[in-house]
Design a protein around this motif. Structure first.
Motif, PDB file in Angstrom:
ATOM      1  N   GLU A   1       0.794  -1.226   0.000  1.00 53.28           N
ATOM      2  CA  GLU A   1       0.000   0.000   0.000  1.00 53.28           C
ATOM      3  C   GLU A   1       0.827   1.276   0.000  1.00 53.28           C
ATOM      4  O   GLU A   1       0.421   2.293  -0.561  1.00 53.28           O
ATOM      5  N   MET A   2       1.980   1.256   0.632  1.00 48.99           N
ATOM      6  CA  MET A   2       2.782   2.473   0.736  1.00 48.99           C
ATOM      7  C   MET A   2       3.757   2.644  -0.425  1.00 48.99           C
ATOM      8  O   MET A   2       4.628   3.507  -0.389  1.00 48.99           O
ATOM      9  N   LYS A   3       3.567   1.807  -1.470  1.00 48.38           N
ATOM     10  CA  LYS A   3       4.441   1.909  -2.632  1.00 48.38           C
ATOM     11  C   LYS A   3       3.672   2.079  -3.935  1.00 48.38           C
ATOM     12  O   LYS A   3       4.260   2.043  -5.011  1.00 48.38           O
TER      13      LYS A   3
ATOM     14  N   CYS B   1       1.805   7.692  -3.981  1.00 47.01           N
ATOM     15  CA  CYS B   1       2.127   7.674  -2.553  1.00 47.01           C
ATOM     16  C   CYS B   1       3.356   8.529  -2.245  1.00 47.01           C
ATOM     17  O   CYS B   1       4.215   8.742  -3.108  1.00 47.01           O
TER      18      CYS B   1
ATOM     19  N   TYR C   1       6.376   7.794  -0.959  1.00 40.11           N
ATOM     20  CA  TYR C   1       6.962   6.458  -0.949  1.00 40.11           C
ATOM     21  C   TYR C   1       7.396   5.991   0.439  1.00 40.11           C
ATOM     22  O   TYR C   1       8.154   6.649   1.143  1.00 40.11           O
ATOM     23  N   ASN C   2       6.850   4.843   0.815  1.00 42.48           N
ATOM     24  CA  ASN C   2       7.207   4.115   2.034  1.00 42.48           C
ATOM     25  C   ASN C   2       6.758   4.792   3.326  1.00 42.48           C
ATOM     26  O   ASN C   2       7.154   4.372   4.407  1.00 42.48           O
TER      27      ASN C   2
ATOM     28  N   SER D   1       3.178   6.423   3.582  1.00 40.50           N
ATOM     29  CA  SER D   1       1.728   6.404   3.772  1.00 40.50           C
ATOM     30  C   SER D   1       1.054   5.806   2.543  1.00 40.50           C
ATOM     31  O   SER D   1       1.530   6.006   1.418  1.00 40.50           O
ATOM     32  N   PRO D   2      -0.041   5.090   2.737  1.00 37.30           N
ATOM     33  CA  PRO D   2      -0.814   4.597   1.590  1.00 37.30           C
ATOM     34  C   PRO D   2      -1.525   5.763   0.910  1.00 37.30           C
ATOM     35  O   PRO D   2      -1.522   6.886   1.414  1.00 37.30           O
TER      36      PRO D   2
ATOM     37  N   ALA E   1      -1.718  12.066  -1.299  1.00 38.69           N
ATOM     38  CA  ALA E   1      -0.822  12.169  -0.139  1.00 38.69           C
ATOM     39  C   ALA E   1      -0.792  13.596   0.375  1.00 38.69           C
ATOM     40  O   ALA E   1      -0.909  14.556  -0.398  1.00 38.69           O
TER      41      ALA E   1
END
Length: 242
Positions: free
Chosen positions: A142-144, A148, A150-151, A153-154, A189
């Motif tokens: 989800e966080m990728k 997003c 990256y790494n 937050s979804p 995001a």
């Protein structure tokens, strides 16, 4: 009366269609009159790599080329590879760009990049707007997913990436350290790089091993080189008040 009204309606619609068809359309990699008035500048002229260079390597020939109105990173070539970075630093801005990616492709756009000899890569200082094709093996993480931070937050709101080699539209806004990412018209995001929450989030990832990561509110913009093809066009930026 009904006949006259119908004829009038047809005339109005016809005039609207003619006006729409005759209105000048913004060409690829050019600014519209409205964009010029809003203070946008082009970061890619559609023909050259002017304004860009390879991170920590300067203006040298590489796997990045300007071809067919696109800023492309060609995979699998013998050319020098690395992330492509702007010559300028940017602070408070709105950046918009179109991108398309090959099947199983993985790339990204880094912001607030600090380019120094002691910082090995763009991602060691700059947080990333993730670009990812749905067939990539990381897509289920989800966080990728595309759009997003990256790494970290979804997707804030569900947003789909278009099929391989079809264009997507993205926007990055940053104002006083507060960022917002948009993918195909959907906000994906938000983060405040000034916040304790952000500092704690960094401390809980491997990025904690890179002392300059996520600490800067001003820097360069970088496009990530990867093993698969990635293309950009219509890269535009305007300054917004801090």
């Amino acid at each position: 009366m009904k006949k006259i009204t119908a004829l009038f309606t047809v005339a109005v619609l016809t005039a609207a269609i003619i006006t729409s068809c005759s209105s000048p359309k913004t060409k690829e990699n050019e600014l519209s009159k409205q964009e010029e008035e809003q203070g946008y500048q082009l970061l890619f002229d559609g023909k050259t790599l002017n304004g860009w260079h390879l991170y920590n390597q300067g203006n040298i020939s590489s796997g990045w080329i300007a071809q067919d109105g696109e800023l492309k990173c060609l995979p699998g070539t013998a050319a020098r590879h690395g992330d492509l970075v702007t010559d300028q630093d940017f602070e408070n801005y709105e950046l918009s760009f179109d991108w398309k990616i090959s099947k199983e492709g993985n790339s990204g756009v880094f912001i607030n990049v600090v380019e120094r000899a002691d910082i090995p890569t763009a991602w060691a200082s700059g947080p990333e707007y993730q670009l990812l094709e749905k067939g990539h093996h990381d897509y289920d993480k989800e966080m990728k997913r595309a759009g997003c931070l990256y790494n970290f937050s979804p997707q804030l709101n569900p947003a789909e990436v278009n099929p391989p080699n079809e264009w997507n539209h993205s926007v990055i806004r940053q104002q006083n350290g507060k960022i917002e990412f948009v993918l195909n018209g959907i906000i994906t995001a938000k983060e405040d790089f000034n916040s304790t929450k952000w500092r704690q989030a960094v401390a809980n990832t491997n990025f904690k091993n890179f002392p300059e990561f996520g600490k800067h509110l001003k820097g360069r913009i970088a496009l990530q080189d990867w093993n698969k093809g990635i293309s950009f066009k219509n890269i535009k930026i305007r300054k917004i008040n801090g």
